[in-house]
Design an enzyme around this catalytic site. Structure first.
Site, short mmCIF file in Angstrom:
data_model
loop_
_atom_site.label_atom_id
_atom_site.label_comp_id
_atom_site.label_asym_id
_atom_site.label_seq_id
_atom_site.Cartn_x
_atom_site.Cartn_y
_atom_site.Cartn_z
N GLU A 105 1.42 -10.93 -3.11
CA GLU A 105 1.97 -11.97 -2.24
C GLU A 105 1.58 -13.34 -2.76
O GLU A 105 0.42 -13.57 -3.13
CB GLU A 105 1.42 -11.81 -0.81
CG GLU A 105 1.81 -10.53 -0.11
CD GLU A 105 3.12 -10.65 0.67
OE1 GLU A 105 3.71 -11.76 0.66
OE2 GLU A 105 3.54 -9.64 1.27
N HIS A 179 10.75 -8.34 -3.93
CA HIS A 179 11.04 -7.63 -2.68
C HIS A 179 12.53 -7.69 -2.39
O HIS A 179 13.12 -6.76 -1.81
CB HIS A 179 10.24 -8.26 -1.54
CG HIS A 179 9.99 -7.34 -0.39
ND1 HIS A 179 9.34 -7.74 0.75
CD2 HIS A 179 10.29 -6.03 -0.19
CE1 HIS A 179 9.26 -6.73 1.60
NE2 HIS A 179 9.83 -5.67 1.05
#
Length: 278
Positions: A105, A179
Site C-alpha cells: 500500500e 489492484h
C-alpha cells in the site's frame, strides 16, 4: 536508503522498519510468490492505514507493507504469510490473489473531488498539484474526461522501487500488477498517477523515461532540482551540466527524476524542467 530482508521482515539501514502487525492473515504464501499487487490507501498516512489493519473495527483487510509519502515504511504482515489486500480478484487464470501475491500500500488519497478550481480529498483536504488523468477502467465518479488524483512523491516512488527489487530477488516475484488490474470492476488503485510501466522497468532492471533511455542535463550553468513541478517549489540542489537522470513521471513540461551517481545508481529524486535535458 539501504533496505534488506531478514527472516521475512524488512530492514532499513540495519534496523527493522516500524512494525504494526495485523491479525488479518491467512496461512502461508507459496514460495516462490508469483505476483506483487500495488495499492493506494485512500487515506491520510501510512500509520493511520497500518493502525486500521490492526484495528478490531476492521472487518478484514491488511497488506504486507505501507509506504508513506516521505518514503518511510511500516510492515504489517510477514512476507511468508497471506495478507488480505486483494479481495475478490483474478489474474492469469488464478482467483483470489491474496494467496498468490505480496501486497504493498502507498499512502495516497487516490481520486479527488472537484471544488471550483480546486481538487479535494473526501475529507475536504485540498491537493495543490493533482495529477490530471482518466482512469483506464473509467473514472469512479463516471466523468468521461480527466479528473484529479493525488500524485506520488518521488521519494515514495523510489522507496517502493528499492523495496520491490528486494522482494523480486528474495521471493521470485514474476509480475507486478495493480489492484485495478486484478479487480477492474471495483478498484481504481494505484491509479493513473502511478506510472506502472516505468515502475516495472526500474524494478526489473530497465532504464526509464518515455523513450526508455536516460537524459542528461544540457545547460552550461546547471539545472535546479526542485521539490515539485514548478518554479515556486524550493530548490534541492543545482545539477551540473552532464548530470545523468532517469525520469519517473511527468507533469506538463516538468519531470520527476532520479539523479544517477557515478555508478549509475539513483542517489536523489526531485523535479526538473524538460527544456534543459537532452
Amino acid at each position: 536508503m539501504a533496505f534488506a530482508i531478514s527472516s521475512n521482515q524488512l530492514r532499513r539501514d540495519g534496523k527493522p522498519v516500524t512494525s504494526i502487525p495485523s491479525p488479518y492473515t491467512d496461512g502461508a504464501l507459496p514460495s516462490p510468490t508469483r505476483f506483487l499487487v500495488m495499492h493506494f490507501t485512500y487515506g491520510a498516512s501510512a500509520r493511520s492505514s497500518a493502525e486500521w489493519f490492526q484495528s478490531k473495527a476492521n472487518k478484514g483487510s491488511s497488506a504486507h507493507l505501507v509506504i508513506d509519502r516521505d518514503g518511510s515504511v511500516i510492515q504489517c504482515v510477514r512476507f511468508d504469510k497471506v495478507a488480505w489486500h486483494a479481495g475478490k480478484s483474478t489474474w492469469r487464470g488464478l482467483s483470489g490473489l491474496n494467496h498468490h501475491s505480496i501486497g504493498i500500500e502507498l499512502a495516497n488519497w487516490g481520486y479527488l473531488n472537484p471544488a471550483g478550481t480546486e481538487w479535494k480529498t473526501y475529507t475536504g483536504l485540498t491537493i495543490a498539484h493533482p495529477h490530471m488523468a482518466r482512469h483506464k477502467n473509467g473514472n469512479p465518479n463516471g466523468v468521461k474526461g480527466p479528473i484529479g488524483w493525488e500524485a506520488y512523491p518521488p521519494v515514495q516512488f523510489q522507496a517502493a522501487v528499492e523495496v520491490v527489487r528486494l522482494l523480486v530477488e528474495k521471493y521470485g516475484v514474476e509480475e507486478i500488477v495493480g489492484h485495478d488490474d486484478v479487480s477492474p470492476d471495483r478498484k481504481w488503485d494505484p491509479g493513473p498517477a502511478f506510472d506502472m510501466a516505468h515502475f516495472r522497468s526500474l524494478v526489473f532492471g530497465g532504464r526509464a523515461d518515455s523513450d526508455g533511455v536516460g537524459l542528461t542535463v544540457d545547460v552550461a550553468e546547471g539545472l535546479n532540482l526542485r521539490t515539485g513541478p514548478g518554479t515556486t517549489f524550493p530548490v534541492v540542489r543545482l545539477l551540473p551540466s552532464g548530470t545523468l537522470v532517469e525520469p519517473i513521471e511527468r507533469d506538463g513540461r516538468w519531470l520527476s527524476v532520479s539523479v544517477l551517481n557515478a555508478q549509475g545508481q539513483p542517489s536523489q529524486t526531485g523535479w526538473v524542467h524538460d527544456h534543459y535535458l537532452s
